[in-house]
Write a protein that holds these residues in place. Structure first.
Motif, PDB file in Angstrom:
ATOM      1  N   PHE A  78       0.995  -0.910  -0.230  1.00 17.58           N
ATOM      2  CA  PHE A  78      -0.296  -0.069  -0.007  1.00 17.58           C
ATOM      3  C   PHE A  78       0.744   0.961   0.093  1.00 17.58           C
ATOM      4  O   PHE A  78       1.051   2.378   0.759  1.00 17.58           O
ATOM      5  N   ASP A  79       2.018   1.847  -0.944  1.00 20.95           N
ATOM      6  CA  ASP A  79       2.438   2.587  -1.401  1.00 20.95           C
ATOM      7  C   ASP A  79       1.976   3.134  -1.982  1.00 20.95           C
ATOM      8  O   ASP A  79       2.235   4.585  -2.474  1.00 20.95           O
ATOM      9  N   LYS A  80       0.644   3.471  -2.457  1.00 18.15           N
ATOM     10  CA  LYS A  80      -0.412   4.761  -3.480  1.00 18.15           C
ATOM     11  C   LYS A  80      -1.727   3.698  -3.778  1.00 18.15           C
ATOM     12  O   LYS A  80      -2.279   2.834  -2.445  1.00 18.15           O
ATOM     13  N   PRO A  81      -2.583   4.926  -3.693  1.00 24.44           N
ATOM     14  CA  PRO A  81      -4.211   4.737  -3.591  1.00 24.44           C
ATOM     15  C   PRO A  81      -3.972   3.112  -4.068  1.00 24.44           C
ATOM     16  O   PRO A  81      -3.796   3.281  -5.100  1.00 24.44           O
ATOM     17  N   THR A  82      -4.568   2.458  -3.506  1.00 29.40           N
ATOM     18  CA  THR A  82      -5.071   0.585  -3.640  1.00 29.40           C
ATOM     19  C   THR A  82      -6.521   0.316  -3.716  1.00 29.40           C
ATOM     20  O   THR A  82      -6.935   0.441  -2.697  1.00 29.40           O
ATOM     21  N   LEU A  83      -7.273  -0.131  -5.106  1.00 30.10           N
ATOM     22  CA  LEU A  83      -8.291  -0.819  -5.379  1.00 30.10           C
ATOM     23  C   LEU A  83      -8.329  -2.327  -4.619  1.00 30.10           C
ATOM     24  O   LEU A  83      -7.151  -2.816  -5.689  1.00 30.10           O
ATOM     25  N   LEU A  84      -8.373  -2.244  -3.390  1.00 33.25           N
ATOM     26  CA  LEU A  84      -8.430  -3.986  -3.269  1.00 33.25           C
ATOM     27  C   LEU A  84      -9.501  -5.194  -3.303  1.00 33.25           C
ATOM     28  O   LEU A  84     -10.593  -4.298  -2.793  1.00 33.25           O
ATOM     29  N   TYR A  85      -9.077  -5.885  -3.918  1.00 29.67           N
ATOM     30  CA  TYR A  85     -10.222  -6.608  -4.221  1.00 29.67           C
ATOM     31  C   TYR A  85      -9.634  -8.486  -3.586  1.00 29.67           C
ATOM     32  O   TYR A  85      -9.043  -8.485  -3.827  1.00 29.67           O
ATOM     33  N   PHE A  86     -10.330  -8.970  -3.234  1.00 31.84           N
ATOM     34  CA  PHE A  86     -10.899 -10.370  -2.667  1.00 31.84           C
ATOM     35  C   PHE A  86     -11.303 -11.522  -3.331  1.00 31.84           C
ATOM     36  O   PHE A  86     -12.884 -11.432  -3.307  1.00 31.84           O
ATOM     37  N   GLY A  87     -11.019 -12.034  -4.267  1.00 28.36           N
ATOM     38  CA  GLY A  87     -11.305 -13.334  -4.780  1.00 28.36           C
ATOM     39  C   GLY A  87     -10.627 -14.386  -5.462  1.00 28.36           C
ATOM     40  O   GLY A  87      -9.899 -14.750  -4.485  1.00 28.36           O
ATOM     41  N   TYR A  88     -11.160 -15.481  -6.691  1.00 27.69           N
ATOM     42  CA  TYR A  88     -10.484 -16.185  -6.835  1.00 27.69           C
ATOM     43  C   TYR A  88     -10.298 -16.629  -8.511  1.00 27.69           C
ATOM     44  O   TYR A  88     -10.880 -16.166  -9.479  1.00 27.69           O
ATOM     45  N   THR A  89      -9.070 -17.426  -8.692  1.00 24.33           N
ATOM     46  CA  THR A  89      -8.992 -17.245 -10.418  1.00 24.33           C
ATOM     47  C   THR A  89      -9.774 -18.001 -10.548  1.00 24.33           C
ATOM     48  O   THR A  89     -10.383 -18.204 -11.970  1.00 24.33           O
ATOM     49  N   PHE A  90     -10.621 -19.088  -9.744  1.00 26.70           N
ATOM     50  CA  PHE A  90     -10.737 -20.097 -11.004  1.00 26.70           C
ATOM     51  C   PHE A  90     -12.312 -19.654 -10.765  1.00 26.70           C
ATOM     52  O   PHE A  90     -14.037 -20.327 -11.092  1.00 26.70           O
TER      53      PHE A  90
END
Length: 209
Positions: free
Chosen positions: A69-81
């Motif tokens: 987090f060294d810049k404004p960040t859009l954070l999302y939790f998911g999975y590739t499948f």
């Protein structure tokens, strides 16, 4: 503006499955530097969201929350499948990031897996590359992933009782805005458009400058 409550329910990534957990929202009081940027906040404050962590980046490097987090960040939790929700949300977040980059804002997107068994660094690298060269994928041990999801109050459940290979995962689908230093200041539901996200993120970035 009068106070009101909004019930935000995270939908499941598995088709037709509703993720457990909900966030009750109230209006944000205008008493901080970001008051003009958002009209809503989680009851109890956004300060309750987030946690220090050490995870594995999609290039194989171990990184901390301070590294990420060294810049404004859009954070999302998911999975590739994930068959539908995660790709759509990731594409939406990447589009918001592109709009912000075009406007001269230095931002990034981060995708934290809820399925570390299948989401190796290489798998995450291939996945995030589909959406943005600025999207970072993060994985870790089962314990590390459980802890970071708990820190952002992100419910998830692996449906792997009968199938250890092609299972789906229920999870919430909020996207969080995390500012440099790791302070979570805002979240976005699935219904938020890329343009709305970009406008809000730009406001926070300008207010923190």
């Amino acid at each position: 503006m009068t106070d009101r409550k909004i019930l935000l329910i995270g939908t499941a990534a598995a088709i037709g499955v509703l993720a457990g957990g909900a966030l009750f929202l109230t209006m944000r009081p205008g008493d901080d530097q970001f008051a003009q940027c958002s009209s809503s906040s989680v009851a109890g404050g956004m300060d309750a969201f987030g946690t220090p962590f050490t995870l594995t980046r999609d290039d194989g490097q171990r990184v901390t929350d301070q590294d990420v987090f060294d810049k404004p960040t859009l954070l999302y939790f998911g999975y590739t499948f994930c068959p539908d929700v995660c790709p759509l949300d990731s594409a939406r977040n990447a589009e918001a990031e592109a709009l912000l980059t075009e406007a001269g804002e230095d931002v990034q997107t981060v995708f934290v897996t809820v399925d570390p068994r299948r989401d190796t660094p290489k798998v995450l690298a291939d996945y995030t590359e589909l959406f943005s060269d600025r999207m970072i994928g993060l994985t870790g041990s089962d314990e590390e992933i459980a802890a970071v999801n708990k820190g952002w109050r992100n419910y998830f459940k692996l449906n792997d009782e009968e199938d250890q290979e092609y299972y789906l995962v229920d999870h919430m689908t909020n996207t969080y805005l995390v500012m440099p230093g790791g302070k979570t200041v805002e979240f976005f539901s699935r219904e938020t458009t890329p343009e709305q996200i970009a406008e809000t993120v730009a406001c926070y970035a300008d207010a923190s400058a």
